[in-house]
Write a protein that holds these residues in place. Structure first.
Motif: not given
Lengths: 567, 312
Positions: B174-175, B178, B297-298
């Motif tokens: 998560s740029p 977190t 994200p995948t």
């Protein structure tokens, strides 16, 4: 409960050690300590003093210790290389250079290093870029002064002097010109079978792109006056350009520096306004807002297509484009921070129209749309923020609240309790809010932390589902978005996210936090306590609606603290 | 990769990389990961150390997810000396049993649970402590270790000069943060200086082996080109070093400026000419497989248990 597992694969120290989850003896266990800094961040002021009154003038500027060398941020490097080489796109080379490991803004001078890995990547990038430019006659011609002499020695000197000046963002000394010409002359031996001029240019480009005078912006100054050292005109031009446009100075800024016009704030203000109105006038502030509002997370949003058919693979990019268009609009319209939280405006493309329930415009260009003011009120009711804090199917109440508390109000939150448990499973006939309340609300171990510090901020946005669509029911029950939260030291009640957004816009805390962040970003360093009066002054101005974001940025970059350094 | 490594009983790289979905891998000593044929001329394989770090990344007893307590599926059944036999016996029920072949080289540590406490950084506080055994900077919006990490210390002691540890972060990222919005870092170059992650297994593999796609044998023309490249690097660096030294001599600099510049100066190295003559080819399918794990994200769709609990 956060913890990490570690596997070591090595020789000599082996086996399986289990200390049953406890830390080393003698170390204190994390406990839910204080309840955050809400009180400390309140409007402040002793009894009888209007905490919102705007003083008649800004406090005297204070110079504080600051880095004298600032490595270009990752984006600044990329933009500066592109503009220095006059290339339209360097993305293929750019992708080979890593970012930085940072906590905070991307341009904090103290935290930006040239590590072994980065040095190697920069050298590779310089080689590829030099090859590209020298292999393309048109690209090469753009970098050689049109009035360069025809003879090879004169042409080489003209190139080194001209290109070097733009690379170092100041004129080269005679010694620097000589050393680069000496490198230029090695071209035939180091690039055999290549045109002599192209070979020399390639070497010089590679050297300049790796030079500390390109990679770092300096704030050394030019000796000086009592109590302060003015930065040189060229240092000011670079600092201003990177702050406002996130790239190197343009030709006019170079000319202003060469003419000595950046010694005084008026000259700097003139250039700043020119840059604001130019093609990259919002690049700096957008990069700042991008980080504050975490737009980078939008790329990672995915939703189950069966549950949310309106959310397509194109939606994340549209969400980002909307937020950036909104930032642009507020800035260029001369609006202020309040509009971030109160303007019922969306920038809607075809991908977002279903989320807002409005007619779909053609194409991917965000179009400004007036939204229902009873449902939408600025950034916090835009689909981007709302979608970025949601789980697969439901709004993420807790992290919506944490974001507002930490990012927008600059609150420090205590660590989670070691007794914290994951959210309970949703049961039939249980709303998303009820699920959170049963796990972290009153009567639970989260009462002192979640229930007081951030859950109410998240409940306010329960009228928006996991993709930001407005809703009045949740899991078959009426949405309850009402709660109360302490703002500026006073408990304030709200019915929903629109009301909370308006309350936030009137809160000094949110203006202080934003001003503090913007000063941090524009200076490229953490603020010192002595600068708090300046933060407080502009927070009051901003809360009173008396300064636009554009003028706030202008005031900061023309301040004594921006144009001078401590001796 | 099996075509050149199928005879090796050693750790299967693909398995490691696949298992590392959502994890951070620190690799201070890398020669051991060279493809077998590429390293064939070496009489002995160089030692290496690999750390696999995962926030909440194991399925273990004592954790409640989804309303139900997890069944222990990770840790060995007993503490003490690990043997191949004991780990094989655990294998049906414990993921770590997959590493039974390396039992005599393994150290598995459980319960490293925020020894210096958290400060609101949540997962990031754990990341900062796990390989540094150091306290963290104060303030809930700041979460940096106050000491270098163990991979750095090992690399300094054992690697040739200038060869840093590699840190791979594979998986969901998560740029900007977190948990409480603070990015987590496990590897530290120096106190308060996190090491940059490599964000893709393929990039890590390239960094380890130097392989880009279809590795081919070096011809004499390649060798000459490499010699010239090294000569150019030297000429350019000969120009850069005095520039940095001149800057370092400026009295206006702060101690922090000097430290950063010194690190830059130390990082400037001329290209070493070391030509491989051993051809090998990385199958396209392996490249594609590694490339697609660039953090995204995948990753949840491709990472396998027990490492499928990634950033959140």
């Amino acid at each position: 409960v956060p913890f990490a597992a570690v596997l070591g694969l090595s020789v000599g120290c082996t086996g399986f050690v289990n200390n049953d989850g406890s830390g080393p003896s003698g170390q204190p266990s994390p406990t839910p300590g204080n309840t955050g800094a809400a009180g400390a961040q309140a409007a402040g002021g002793s009894a009888g003093i209007d905490p919102y009154a705007v003083p008649p003038a800004a406090p005297a500027s204070v110079l504080v210790a600051a880095p004298r060398l600032a490595r270009l941020s990752r984006q600044q490097w990329s933009n500066a290389v592109r503009d220095l080489l006059k290339l339209a796109d360097i993305s293929d080379v750019d992708s080979g250079v890593a970012g930085d490991a940072l906590i905070g803004f991307d341009n904090q001078a103290d935290a930006l290093y040239v590590t072994e890995q980065l040095r190697r990547q920069l050298a590779d990038a310089a080689e590829k870029l030099a090859d590209r430019v020298t292999s393309d006659a048109d690209a090469l011609a753009r970098l050689v002064p049109p009035d360069a002499p025809a003879d090879s020695a004169g042409r080489a000197r003209a190139f080194v002097t001209s290109f070097g000046r733009r690379a170092f963002r100041r004129p080269l000394s005679d010694a620097e010109v000589s050393s680069h010409l000496a490198l230029f002359e090695q071209g035939p031996s180091l690039y055999p079978n290549v045109d002599t001029f192209r070979a020399g240019v390639s070497l010089v480009i590679q050297a300049l792109l790796q030079s500390p005078y390109f990679l770092y912006r300096t704030e050394l100054g030019m000796g000086g006056a009592a109590g302060k050292v003015p930065l040189t005109d060229f240092e000011v031009s670079a600092k201003l350009a990177f702050a406002l446009t996130n790239t190197m100075p343009d030709d006019e800024l170079f000319a202003a520096a060469a003419a000595g016009q950046l010694h005084d704030p008026a000259g700097v203000a003139g250039q700043a306004k020119r840059l604001f109105d130019g093609p990259r006038g919002t690049a700096g502030v957008n990069n700042f807002n991008f980080q504050v509002y975490r737009l980078g997370t939008y790329d990672g949003i995915t939703r189950d297509a069966a549950a949310f058919p309106e959310f397509t693979p194109n939606t994340p990019a549209a969400l980002r484009a909307e937020a950036l268009a909104f930032f642009d609009w507020v800035f260029t319209q001369g609006r202020g921070l309040k509009d971030f939280y109160t303007a019922p405006v969306g920038f809607v493309s075809s991908a977002l129209a279903p989320l807002y329930g409005v007619a779909s415009p053609a194409g991917d260009t965000p179009m400004r749309v007036e939204l229902d003011p009873n449902q939408r009120s600025g950034l916090l009711t835009q689909a981007g923020f709302l979608s970025s804090y949601a789980t697969g199917n439901d709004p993420d109440i807790i992290h919506r609240g944490v974001f507002i508390a930490t990012r927008l109000l600059c609150l420090e939150l205590p660590p989670p309790s070691p007794k914290a448990t994951p959210l309970i499973e949703l049961q039939p006939n249980m709303s998303n809010r009820e699920r959170v309340e049963l796990t972290t609300g009153k009567g639970t171990c989260g009462e002192a932390c979640h229930a007081a510090l951030f859950n109410p901020l998240g409940y306010a946005f329960e009228n928006y589902d996991a993709i930001g669509k407005y809703r009045t029911t949740d899991h078959g029950k009426p949405v309850n978005a009402a709660d109360a939260y302490t703002l500026d030291g006073t408990l304030r009640s709200f019915a929903n996210g629109v009301e909370l957004s308006h309350l936030l816009a009137e809160t000094k805390q949110i203006h202080s936090c934003y001003v503090q962040n913007m000063m941090t970003y524009l200076h490229g360093r953490l603020l010192a306590p002595e600068e708090q009066p300046t933060v407080d002054y502009y927070a009051r101005l901003s809360r009173a609606g008396r300064i636009s974001l554009r003028d706030l940025e202008l005031d900061i970059v023309t301040s004594e603290a921006f144009l001078n350094r401590l001796p | 990769m099996k075509d050149y490594d199928s005879n090796s009983p050693k750790l299967n790289r693909r398995l490691v990389l696949r298992g590392a979905g959502g994890l951070m891998l620190g690799l201070p000593l890398l020669e051991g990961f060279l493809p077998r044929r590429a390293a064939a001329q070496s009489a002995t394989r160089s030692p290496f150390v690999l750390f696999v770090v995962s926030d909440n990344g194991v399925v273990q007893a004592g954790v409640t997810l989804g309303g139900a307590p997890e069944v222990e599926r990770f840790w060995p059944t007993a503490t003490g000396t690990l043997t191949q036999a004991s780990m094989l016996a655990d294998k049906p029920t414990r993921s770590t049993g997959e590493l039974a072949d390396y039992a005599e080289k393994l150290l598995i540590v459980k319960g490293v649970n925020l020894p210096y406490g958290s400060n609101g950084c949540s997962h990031s506080a754990a990341d900062a402590q796990i390989l540094t055994a150091a306290s963290i900077t104060p303030g809930s919006t700041n979460c940096l270790a106050t000491r270098e990490s163990v991979d750095t210390a090992i690399a300094k002691a054992k690697n040739p000069p200038g060869r840093d540890p590699l840190v791979l972060h594979a998986g969901m990222f998560s740029p900007g943060g977190t948990g409480f919005d603070i990015p987590g870092y496990v590897s530290y170059v120096a106190p308060k200086q996190p090491r940059v992650y490599i964000d893709s297994p393929y990039k890590a593999y390239q960094a380890i082996t130097g392989v880009v796609g279809d590795g081919s044998s070096a011809s004499s023309a390649d060798a000459q080109a490499q010699q010239l490249r090294a000569a150019r690097s030297k000429s350019i660096n000969d120009l850069l070093r005095p520039q940095i030294k001149d800057l370092l001599a400026r009295p206006e600099l702060s101690q922090s400026d000097i430290e950063r510049l010194n690190q830059h100066l130390t990082a400037i190295r001329d290209i070493e000419v070391k030509m491989s003559t051993t051809p090998f080819k990385v199958p396209d399918a392996d490249i594609a497989s590694m490339s697609k794990w660039t953090r995204s994200p995948t990753i949840k769709a491709t990472a396998k248990p027990p490492f499928d609990c990634t950033w959140s």
